[in-house]
Design an enzyme around this catalytic site. Structure first.
Site, PDB file in Angstrom:
ATOM      1  N   ARG A 102       0.832  -1.212   0.000  1.00 63.26           N
ATOM      2  CA  ARG A 102       0.000   0.000   0.000  1.00 63.26           C
ATOM      3  C   ARG A 102       0.865   1.262   0.000  1.00 63.26           C
ATOM      4  O   ARG A 102       0.453   2.303  -0.489  1.00 63.26           O
ATOM      5  CB  ARG A 102      -0.899   0.013   1.249  1.00 63.26           C
ATOM      6  CG  ARG A 102      -1.894  -1.126   1.307  1.00 63.26           C
ATOM      7  CD  ARG A 102      -2.700  -1.059   2.597  1.00 63.26           C
ATOM      8  NE  ARG A 102      -3.379  -2.316   2.883  1.00 63.26           N
ATOM      9  CZ  ARG A 102      -4.215  -2.495   3.886  1.00 63.26           C
ATOM     10  NH1 ARG A 102      -4.491  -1.502   4.707  1.00 63.26           N
ATOM     11  NH2 ARG A 102      -4.782  -3.661   4.088  1.00 63.26           N
ATOM     12  N   GLU A 173     -11.060  -2.175  -5.552  1.00 64.54           N
ATOM     13  CA  GLU A 173     -11.580  -1.183  -4.607  1.00 64.54           C
ATOM     14  C   GLU A 173     -10.662   0.039  -4.524  1.00 64.54           C
ATOM     15  O   GLU A 173      -9.459  -0.058  -4.762  1.00 64.54           O
ATOM     16  CB  GLU A 173     -11.689  -1.820  -3.215  1.00 64.54           C
ATOM     17  CG  GLU A 173     -12.415  -0.945  -2.214  1.00 64.54           C
ATOM     18  CD  GLU A 173     -12.313  -1.468  -0.784  1.00 64.54           C
ATOM     19  OE1 GLU A 173     -13.255  -1.215  -0.021  1.00 64.54           O
ATOM     20  OE2 GLU A 173     -11.305  -2.093  -0.448  1.00 64.54           O
TER      21      GLU A 173
END
Length: 492
Positions: A102, A173
């Site tokens: 991330r 997402e």
């Protein structure tokens, strides 16, 4: 503010120039061939396509269930997903990405994979898709019967998007606001909107090549007492930004607040306004579905009590006719759950949803009334965003954050004003205690104040920050509204 940012489709020349650099970020990027990836996606059967399964559920009025899950070693990740599918009865499957990925820290991610291999247990808090590359992702997505979605929290997810779609994931997402402000301290909103314009343009290119990828903005934001008008406004903005880049299948989401009337009303308003704003901007061909996230705040440590929270989230999802629900586990208070605990949360949710399948609260008078309030609040916010951007939603969003017009409670990002404070009213619905610079009209401001004064009178105390503090930890203590200690005692 001078910026190159615009809410317009990225040109092919600009996209390809940027893509060349993106694919160099890690060696697995060199393996990505768009045409080959399109053919691979086309080979995935219809029943394993995320958007197709959502569309079928939406048509039939069924709420699908989906867990969160991700571990470091791909063989164990496959076993985990198979367990959730076979023992948990999951309709849709996730692949939750690890924190190093991330943050685009792929070297540290590689160390995490090696340590996991040596120790025999996951040393990462998710699946390192970029380090593994598209081929290993295909092993994961082809090893299960259900559609699989990538869930993460990445401000700059461009390379992850490339690898995930080439790897056979059919849903993705995130967004430039929802995966920045709640997750990141220093990323500018302008930069992350640009990064996510790239991700959405890539999805748009697949769409144009005959492959539909479902896109899901992250609804709950910080997951802590978020007023529905704020999360719904962000979801609508991210839907508009995605549609501009050619995305045709969007699932907008909302995080449970706990008051059933407000939760159903918020979902009703979210669907109605997302479709309305897409049509307003000329996107008549975008399919909209909804996702309800079970309670994202603190959980009770007691497993039986945790099941109560999960069941209440399942009921709210079912009664609001969400297309899918993201399921929590009874080990939520302890960190990463076992696969057995994850499956138990799914079975609990499935039971409640099946029981409530034929009930629908969206059109009862209380819900319609609350929904109208939320819609009016959202219109106030989005009108100001449009004004600030002179009609351009991307520019307007950046300026709205600078002005505190968009302000997400409890977010770590330094580009977020952090002046808005929410608290529950006497019925447990979330209201706004400190407005900051939210552009609500006087009537709405008075409505929120009156609702909080009503609670203050009942509790024999003033409207104050202490209400917020009490509310944040109430559910893990067994309540919804954070009453003063004397009020927590059960009535004789």
């Amino acid at each position: 503010m001078e910026t190159e940012l615009r809410n317009q489709r990225i040109s092919e020349a600009d996209f390809m120039a940027e893509r060349k650099e993106v694919l160099k970020q890690w060696p697995t990027g060199a393996d990505i061939d768009f045409d080959e990836a399109v053919e691979y996606q086309k080979s995935i059967p219809e029943e394993k396509r995320f958007g197709a399964k959502l569309a079928k559920a939406d048509k039939e009025g069924v709420t699908l269930i989906q867990p969160r899950a991700g571990v470091a070693l791909y063989q164990e990740h496959i076993e985990l997903l198979q367990h959730l599918e076979n023992q948990g009865g999951a309709d849709l499957l996730p692949t939750t990405i690890d924190s190093y990925t991330r943050l685009n820290r792929y070297n540290e991610c590689q160390v995490g994979i090696q340590k996991s291999q040596q120790s025999g247990r996951s040393m990462l808090n998710g699946f390192p898709a970029v380090n593994y590359g598209a081929k290993v992702c295909r092993m994961v997505t082809s090893a299960v019967k259900s559609p699989v979605q990538v869930r993460h929290g990445t401000p700059d997810a461009r390379l992850l998007t490339e690898i995930a779609i080439a790897g056979g994931f059919t849903s993705y997402e995130g967004g430039g606001i929802s995966y920045n402000i709640p997750y990141s301290k220093n990323h500018s909103i302008e930069k992350t909107i640009k990064y996510w314009q790239y991700a959405d343009r890539l999805v748009g290119m697949y769409e144009e090549a005959g492959v539909s990828i479902n896109r899901e903005p992250f609804g709950p934001l910080t997951g802590t007492l978020i007023p529905p008008c704020i999360s719904n406004s962000v979801a609508i903005i991210e839907a508009l930004l995605a549609a501009t880049q050619g995305v045709k299948d969007i699932t907008v989401g909302y995080g449970q607040c706990g008051n059933l009337i407000q939760d159903v009303a918020a979902m009703r308003a979210l669907y109605n306004q997302t479709t309305g704003y897409l049509k307003k901007y000329g996107f008549d061909d975008v399919r909209v579905t909804t996702v309800f996230h079970q309670w994202m705040g603190g959980f009770p440590q007691d497993e039986a009590k945790a099941f109560g929270v999960i069941a209440w989230g399942a009921a709210a999802a079912a009664l609001s006719k969400a297309t899918k629900v993201i399921v929590k586990t009874p080990h939520e208070a302890y960190g990463v759950p076992t696969k057995e605990a994850n499956a138990a949360g799914l079975k609990d949710t499935k039971q409640v949803i099946s029981m409530l399948r034929d009930q629908d609260l969206r059109n009862i008078p209380h819900v319609i009334k609350e929904s109208a309030v939320i819609e009016e609040e959202v219109n106030c916010i989005l009108k100001k965003v449009e004004e600030l951007g002179n009609g351009d939603i991307a520019i307007g969003t950046v300026r709205a954050f600078e002005a505190g017009i968009l302000d997400i409670p409890f977010a770590p990002n330094r580009n977020n004003a952090g002046k808005v404070l929410p608290a529950r009213d006497n019925d447990g619905a979330i209201r706004i205690l400190e407005m900051g610079n939210l552009p609500l009209n006087n009537e709405l401001k008075e409505f929120h104040r009156a609702k909080l004064e009503e609670r203050a009178k009942f509790e024999n105390r003033k409207v104050s920050l202490q209400m917020v503090i009490d509310d944040v930890s109430a559910i893990e203590k067994g309540f919804l509204v954070g009453r003063p200690e004397t009020e927590l005692m059960p009535h004789a």
